[in-house]
Design an enzyme around this catalytic site. Structure first.
Site, PDB file in Angstrom:
ATOM      1  CG  ASP A 117      -2.139   0.888   1.061  1.00  0.00           C
ATOM      2  OD1 ASP A 117      -2.265   1.550   0.022  1.00  0.00           O
ATOM      3  OD2 ASP A 117      -2.959   0.917   1.999  1.00  0.00           O
ATOM      4  CG  HIS A 147      -1.387   7.588   3.580  1.00  0.00           C
ATOM      5  ND1 HIS A 147      -2.749   7.392   3.501  1.00  0.00           N
ATOM      6  CD2 HIS A 147      -1.214   8.773   4.206  1.00  0.00           C
ATOM      7  CE1 HIS A 147      -3.375   8.411   4.066  1.00  0.00           C
ATOM      8  NE2 HIS A 147      -2.465   9.262   4.502  1.00  0.00           N
ATOM      9  CB  SER A 148      -0.312  11.224  -0.316  1.00  0.00           C
ATOM     10  OG  SER A 148      -0.068  12.621  -0.257  1.00  0.00           O
ATOM     11  CB  THR A 189      -7.873   9.153  -1.890  1.00  0.00           C
ATOM     12  OG1 THR A 189      -6.552   9.713  -1.900  1.00  0.00           O
ATOM     13  CG2 THR A 189      -7.940   8.052  -2.933  1.00  0.00           C
ATOM     14  CB  SER A 233      -4.512   9.788  11.569  1.00  0.00           C
ATOM     15  OG  SER A 233      -5.613   9.712  10.700  1.00  0.00           O
ATOM     16  CE  LYS A 282      -7.171   6.456   7.524  1.00  0.00           C
ATOM     17  NZ  LYS A 282      -6.825   7.491   8.498  1.00  0.00           N
ATOM     18  CE  LYS A 283      -2.866   4.100   3.550  1.00  0.00           C
ATOM     19  NZ  LYS A 283      -3.535   3.683   2.306  1.00  0.00           N
TER      20      LYS A 283
END
Length: 434
Positions: A79, A81-82, A119, A182, A186-187
């Site tokens: 995965d 993430h930005s 997103t 945060s 989730k990741k």
């Protein structure tokens, strides 16, 4: 345990214990902590900060506040993430590009936060697409298509879901500790084998200086690695939007143009750089240069557009979106061209001001309950270093009302700096942190 005592402890600069942080997070998830207490906690963390041990404890407690997914797939699960920027629609290219390479990408994403776009909001600009699906459906789509872009269900990191919304409306977005917890809660709940973090640096990101960006990159890498997930971060430029558009539907249009035009652009270049890190981790590329070429070639071939269309259809969108996307994306009733007040080189673009202008148009949220208008935003934005003549177009405003378009035009012109000399252009990628 007492929420008031933990908040007071933080306010005085004392570090809560792992048990106290775990208790507070459980209270966020089960409702025993009130919204007022959650906001006070976020502000105290924002002002006083957490030490690395506290940051890790907060992250893992938020991850474990709900379900943690498990996978049985014939390939690696990874995965990206930005940390948030403007005109940043990389996820919509990267997830299907990695799927084309044999990587499975269950991307649990977020909504717009502060001046940055979300997103999930971009995906939902496509008619019919739903990002709120069950874990069983996420498993099925990921296995079938290779990728999915969804929101955290009520059972994935529920403590973060609650705190995330409160941060957006209490001025506590820019906390390194809260951003780390945060993102990673989730990741890590999705159980990826590896992560790549895109840490934005510049006027359009939350990190405005190299020192801030480096600190966040290290925090993300160290916290995720301590949790057992191989993680790399790239610090990338956000002194101008990655795409030439800001706004949910307009950014989806930029994604489709990038996937079907067959020519390179900054959006493709950054996607390739991030994807290469994961291909190397997966053993699918010998090094990042090879991996970047592999991702770039796929993006330019048109194959990724088809994979993106399959994901859209699997999540409830039109089955022919990849071939007929112009027909489906929303169009604002007012489109106003903005022209340069003088001749000069585009020397600066204040990304935060541009993002806030889109929020004011209705493309983001001023308060948690606001509905997002997927049609509004800014398109055809000039890029840094370009010469423009007086009276030449520098952007187009897409608005619901003429008065809103005029206000956005004024904000855009204030965010734009024209100069007689060409500026030094920033690199797309500043550094790599691992």
């Amino acid at each position: 345990m007492d929420a008031r005592a933990i908040i007071a402890e933080l306010r005085r600069g004392q570090q809560p214990s792992e048990a106290e942080l775990g208790w507070f997070v459980e209270g966020l998830a089960n409702g025993h902590v009130s919204d007022a207490q959650a906001g006070a906690f976020a502000m105290a963390v924002c002002l006083q900060g957490l030490e690395p041990a506290g940051r890790r404890a907060l992250t893992l407690a938020m991850r474990d506040s709900g379900d943690v997914l498990h996978w049985d797939l014939p390939g690696p699960v990874m995965d990206k993430h930005s940390t948030g920027g403007v005109g940043d629609c990389v996820s919509l290219l990267l997830a299907p590009a990695l799927a084309e390479c044999g990587v499975y990408v269950p991307m649990i994403s977020g909504r717009g936060l502060g001046h940055t776009g979300g997103t999930l909001d971009k995906m939902e600009a496509i008619p019919g697409v739903t990002t709120q699906i069950s874990e069983q459906r996420l498993q099925a789509i990921t296995a079938q298509v290779g990728c999915a872009i969804v929101g955290a269900t009520g059972r994935i990191a529920p403590a973060d879901k609650r705190l995330y919304a409160i941060r957006d409306v209490t001025g506590t977005v820019e906390s390194l500790d809260l951003i780390t917890a945060s993102i990673l809660s989730k990741k890590l709940a999705a159980s990826p084998e590896a992560l790549v973090m895109d840490v934005k640096l510049g006027s359009g990101g939350f990190m405005k200086t190299p020192e801030e960006a480096r600190a966040l990159a290290r925090s993300l890498v160290e916290t995720a690695t301590a949790a057992g997930c191989k993680t790399t971060a790239l610090i990338t430029d956000m002194n101008q939007p990655i795409a030439r558009a800001l706004g949910n539907g307009l950014e989806v249009a930029e994604v489709m143009r990038a996937l079907t035009a067959g020519k390179t652009c900054p959006l493709i270049d950054i996607t390739a750089a991030l994807g290469a890190e994961l291909l190397v981790r997966a053993g699918l590329a010998a090094d990042v240069a090879v991996g970047a070429r592999q991702i770039s070639d796929l993006l330019l071939s048109g194959r990724v557009a088809q994979r993106f269309g399959q994901m859209v259809a699997a999540q409830g969108g039109p089955v022919d979106f990849a071939s007929d996307w112009q027909r489906y994306l929303p169009v604002a009733p007012v489109i106003r061209e903005v022209t340069a007040p003088r001749s000069g080189f585009v020397a600066a673009l204040n990304g935060e001001a541009l993002g806030l202008a889109v929020v004011a148009l209705g493309g983001g949220r001023m308060v948690e309950a606001d509905q997002v208008d997927p049609a509004v935003g800014i398109s055809d934005l000039v890029r840094l270093g370009h010469w423009v003549d007086a009276g030449a177009p520098v952007a187009r405003i897409h608005a619901a009302r003429e008065s809103a378009a005029l206000e956005a035009e004024a904000s855009l012109l204030q965010a734009l700096t024209l100069a007689d000399r060409a500026p030094e252009l920033p690199p797309l990628v500043y550094e790599r942190v691992s």
